[in-house]
Design an enzyme around this catalytic site. Sequence first.
Site, PDB file in Angstrom:
ATOM      1  N   LYS A 108      -9.279 -28.177 -24.729  1.00 37.90           N
ATOM      2  CA  LYS A 108      -9.220 -28.489 -23.304  1.00 37.90           C
ATOM      3  C   LYS A 108      -7.837 -28.238 -22.716  1.00 37.90           C
ATOM      4  O   LYS A 108      -7.698 -28.001 -21.515  1.00 37.90           O
ATOM      5  CB  LYS A 108      -9.639 -29.935 -23.064  1.00 37.90           C
ATOM      6  CG  LYS A 108     -11.109 -30.195 -23.354  1.00 37.90           C
ATOM      7  CD  LYS A 108     -11.491 -31.631 -23.048  1.00 37.90           C
ATOM      8  CE  LYS A 108     -12.976 -31.866 -23.321  1.00 37.90           C
ATOM      9  NZ  LYS A 108     -13.369 -33.268 -23.034  1.00 37.90           N
ATOM     10  N   LYS A 189     -25.451 -24.381 -23.918  1.00 38.29           N
ATOM     11  CA  LYS A 189     -26.094 -25.653 -23.621  1.00 38.29           C
ATOM     12  C   LYS A 189     -26.080 -25.929 -22.120  1.00 38.29           C
ATOM     13  O   LYS A 189     -25.168 -25.521 -21.416  1.00 38.29           O
ATOM     14  CB  LYS A 189     -25.380 -26.812 -24.334  1.00 38.29           C
ATOM     15  CG  LYS A 189     -25.521 -26.824 -25.826  1.00 38.29           C
ATOM     16  CD  LYS A 189     -25.088 -28.161 -26.415  1.00 38.29           C
ATOM     17  CE  LYS A 189     -23.668 -28.527 -26.037  1.00 38.29           C
ATOM     18  NZ  LYS A 189     -23.240 -29.812 -26.660  1.00 38.29           N
ATOM     19  N   LYS A 192     -23.025 -30.422 -17.563  1.00 42.60           N
ATOM     20  CA  LYS A 192     -22.654 -30.972 -16.264  1.00 42.60           C
ATOM     21  C   LYS A 192     -21.567 -30.151 -15.594  1.00 42.60           C
ATOM     22  O   LYS A 192     -21.413 -30.182 -14.377  1.00 42.60           O
ATOM     23  CB  LYS A 192     -22.174 -32.424 -16.434  1.00 42.60           C
ATOM     24  CG  LYS A 192     -23.294 -33.401 -16.750  1.00 42.60           C
ATOM     25  CD  LYS A 192     -22.782 -34.818 -16.899  1.00 42.60           C
ATOM     26  CE  LYS A 192     -22.063 -35.023 -18.217  1.00 42.60           C
ATOM     27  NZ  LYS A 192     -21.729 -36.451 -18.466  1.00 42.60           N
TER      28      LYS A 192
END
Length: 321
Positions: A108, A189, A192
């Site tokens: 990240k 996948k 969100k």
Amino acid sequence: MTRLSGITPSGDIHLGNYLGAVRRWAAEAGPGDLYFVSDLHAMTLAHEPKRLRSGTRQLLAVMLAAGVPADSLFVQSDLVREHMALTWLLECTCTFGEAQRMIQFKEKGAGRESVRLSLLTYPVLMAADILLHGTEEVPVGEDQRQHVELARTLAQRFNSTYGEVFVVPRGVLPAAAARVRDLADPTRKMSKSSAEGNGVVYLLDPPEVVRRKFRRAVTDNLGEVRYDPEGQPGVANLLEILAACTGVTPERAAAGLGSYRELKEATAEAVLAELGPVRERTAELLADPAELDAVRAAGAELARERCGKRLDAALAAAGLG
């Protein structure tokens, strides 16, 4: 046996979250299990306060609507004093090298000029979440297993340094759940954070929006409805969703479907039937702030009672108070 699972309000809840986690929690919740909205974890990257607050309430409402027991639910920030106190003790137990080695921090933070310190330290907060509540088992996928190992390391180090306070948790693979892929890109996948809104079916999407997203779902040019995840990933994704909503295998779900149009229509209707009652109950809860607030306050009080003595013991063992 205490198992702990959480979900972060980093975006609107979608079909994959529901089928892969929330529905399973409702079906499998044991008397000692705990489920929480990890809103503090959503602050490691830039966020909008109003969206974080509304997303937290939405997730709590969805979990209740899905049937997760109210007495097993709490919101992380409602116990912010408890969680932050233990996080500090564990930060004083963790080394910089251990935190820096966390894979998610590397992923990240990669390519960013500025990274929040919380992105580095949030695995310690996650360890505090686990240890504060006497968790014995943490159902996690491979992407989170390293964090559970850190919690184990910190529990063992604290216990050996200051005295036995914490249960040493163990990570366990969750029960198999539906694998839900993005409708616009079945190689990834459903997420969100997806930039492609048409590929994500949100739990609170109106029925006409759900149907439109499935009509636009990516398939292929073979024209054959069969379950072949490698050769036909788009078709396989639809069959897996249809199977998860109807309680059959993907192979069985394919039987009798002669075209991709039929497959998309059948999957959309199965999803609407599965999500309909949850969507309706969620809307009722969000429209009645008093009821949702009462459930939330009661859950926080129960969670506080469960963890209070353990936190007091940890503070005293470390020489505080």
